[in-house]
Design an enzyme around this catalytic site. Structure first.
Site, PDB file in Angstrom:
ATOM      1  N   SER A  11       0.818  -1.222   0.000  1.00 21.63           N
ATOM      2  CA  SER A  11       0.000   0.000   0.000  1.00 21.63           C
ATOM      3  C   SER A  11       0.848   1.267   0.000  1.00 21.63           C
ATOM      4  O   SER A  11       0.423   2.300  -0.523  1.00 21.63           O
ATOM      5  CB  SER A  11      -0.937   0.018   1.208  1.00 21.63           C
ATOM      6  OG  SER A  11      -0.197  -0.065   2.420  1.00 21.63           O
ATOM      7  N   ASP A 192      -0.571   7.422  10.080  1.00 18.61           N
ATOM      8  CA  ASP A 192      -1.384   6.495  10.860  1.00 18.61           C
ATOM      9  C   ASP A 192      -0.522   5.425  11.522  1.00 18.61           C
ATOM     10  O   ASP A 192      -0.994   4.334  11.828  1.00 18.61           O
ATOM     11  CB  ASP A 192      -2.442   5.829   9.970  1.00 18.61           C
ATOM     12  CG  ASP A 192      -1.826   5.039   8.816  1.00 18.61           C
ATOM     13  OD1 ASP A 192      -0.578   5.024   8.713  1.00 18.61           O
ATOM     14  OD2 ASP A 192      -2.570   4.437   8.030  1.00 18.61           O
ATOM     15  N   HIS A 195       1.540   4.387   7.199  1.00 20.35           N
ATOM     16  CA  HIS A 195       1.573   5.013   5.870  1.00 20.35           C
ATOM     17  C   HIS A 195       2.157   6.422   5.953  1.00 20.35           C
ATOM     18  O   HIS A 195       2.159   7.044   7.012  1.00 20.35           O
ATOM     19  CB  HIS A 195       0.161   5.029   5.270  1.00 20.35           C
ATOM     20  CG  HIS A 195      -0.395   3.651   5.088  1.00 20.35           C
ATOM     21  ND1 HIS A 195      -1.231   3.076   6.026  1.00 20.35           N
ATOM     22  CD2 HIS A 195      -0.221   2.734   4.104  1.00 20.35           C
ATOM     23  CE1 HIS A 195      -1.547   1.850   5.620  1.00 20.35           C
ATOM     24  NE2 HIS A 195      -0.944   1.622   4.461  1.00 20.35           N
TER      25      HIS A 195
END
Length: 243
Positions: A11, A192, A195
């Site tokens: 991600s 977070d 990320h």
């Protein structure tokens, strides 16, 4: 066709073409010279990445001439954040044991190098983890009340990634160590706990550009695609397109 740089990761790579993302910054940096190709898969670990490698990097068909598709100039391999999920917490399904992680990285590198021996392969370690940030932004239900990732575990996987790079003779960006050099990195680099913030993205971008430069891939060494405006004769513009 322009040469390509492929970003292969999870991600943190998938999000990299967002506003201020490190992938978008690379695409801007190499505009008119290289196509930056995004192959990021949110949530993936090295086990899954190895399983889908043939689909991510398909071989050429006979109709295309065989022998493999045109080799990318470079492939950045950026996995480990999900592998390092703890095996007894809420993201256990993403966990890959440390030794398997190392072997999977070896196999991914071998796959790329077998297909494209001349391609520059760059490894990137997982980033550090802000455990407080993970508690505030858990993935799914987290009944234990404990972070599903720890900075200590991420550090072990980062060290393993650096070891694989050494064993393969490849460059590596030790992002885990690099980010922690910044005071207040927990919130400055991570939005977070995992990320990247704009600051974190900028660090990755700068490190990747420097690693590519050291590998001989920079704006000075790469030809520009089609004539630049300053090189076009204003009196006979089409003359510039005859070569």
């Amino acid at each position: 066709m322009r040469p390509k740089i492929v970003l292969f990761g999870d991600s943190i790579t998938e999000e990299s073409f967002g506003d201020g993302g490190w992938g978008a910054s690379l695409a801007h940096h190499f505009a008119r010279t290289v196509d930056v190709v995004l192959r990021g898969y949110s949530g993936y670990n090295t086990r899954w990445a190895l399983h889908v490698a043939e689909r991510v990097f398909p071989a050429a068909t006979e109709a295309e001439g065989g022998g493999g598709r045109e080799a990318p100039l470079a492939v950045a391999v950026f996995f480990g954040a999900n592998d390092a999920s703890l095996s007894d917490r809420s993201s256990a399904f993403q966990h890959v044991p440390l030794e398997e992680y190392k072997q999977n990285l070896h196999s991914i590198v071998s796959f790329i190098k077998k297909r494209w021996p001349t391609t520059f392969v760059l490894l990137i370690t997982p980033p550090p983890i802000d455990e407080d940030g993970r508690l505030k932004h858990p993935y799914g239900d987290n009944p234990s009340g404990l972070p599903e990732r720890t900075n200590e575990a991420a550090g072990a996987y980062a060290k393993a990634c650096v070891e694989v790079a050494g064993e393969c003779g490849l460059p590596v960006i030790d992002l885990w160590s690099r980010m922690q050099q910044l005071p207040g990195w927990e919130k400055a680099c991570l939005r977070d706990g995992l990320h990247l913030t704009p600051v974190g993205n900028k660090i990755v971008f700068e490190e990747v550009v420097e690693s590519l430069r050291q590998g001989g891939l920079n704006l000075e060494s790469l030809p520009v695609d089609l004539p630049l405006l300053v090189d076009i004769d204003p009196h006979v513009p089409l003359k510039s397109f005859q070569h």
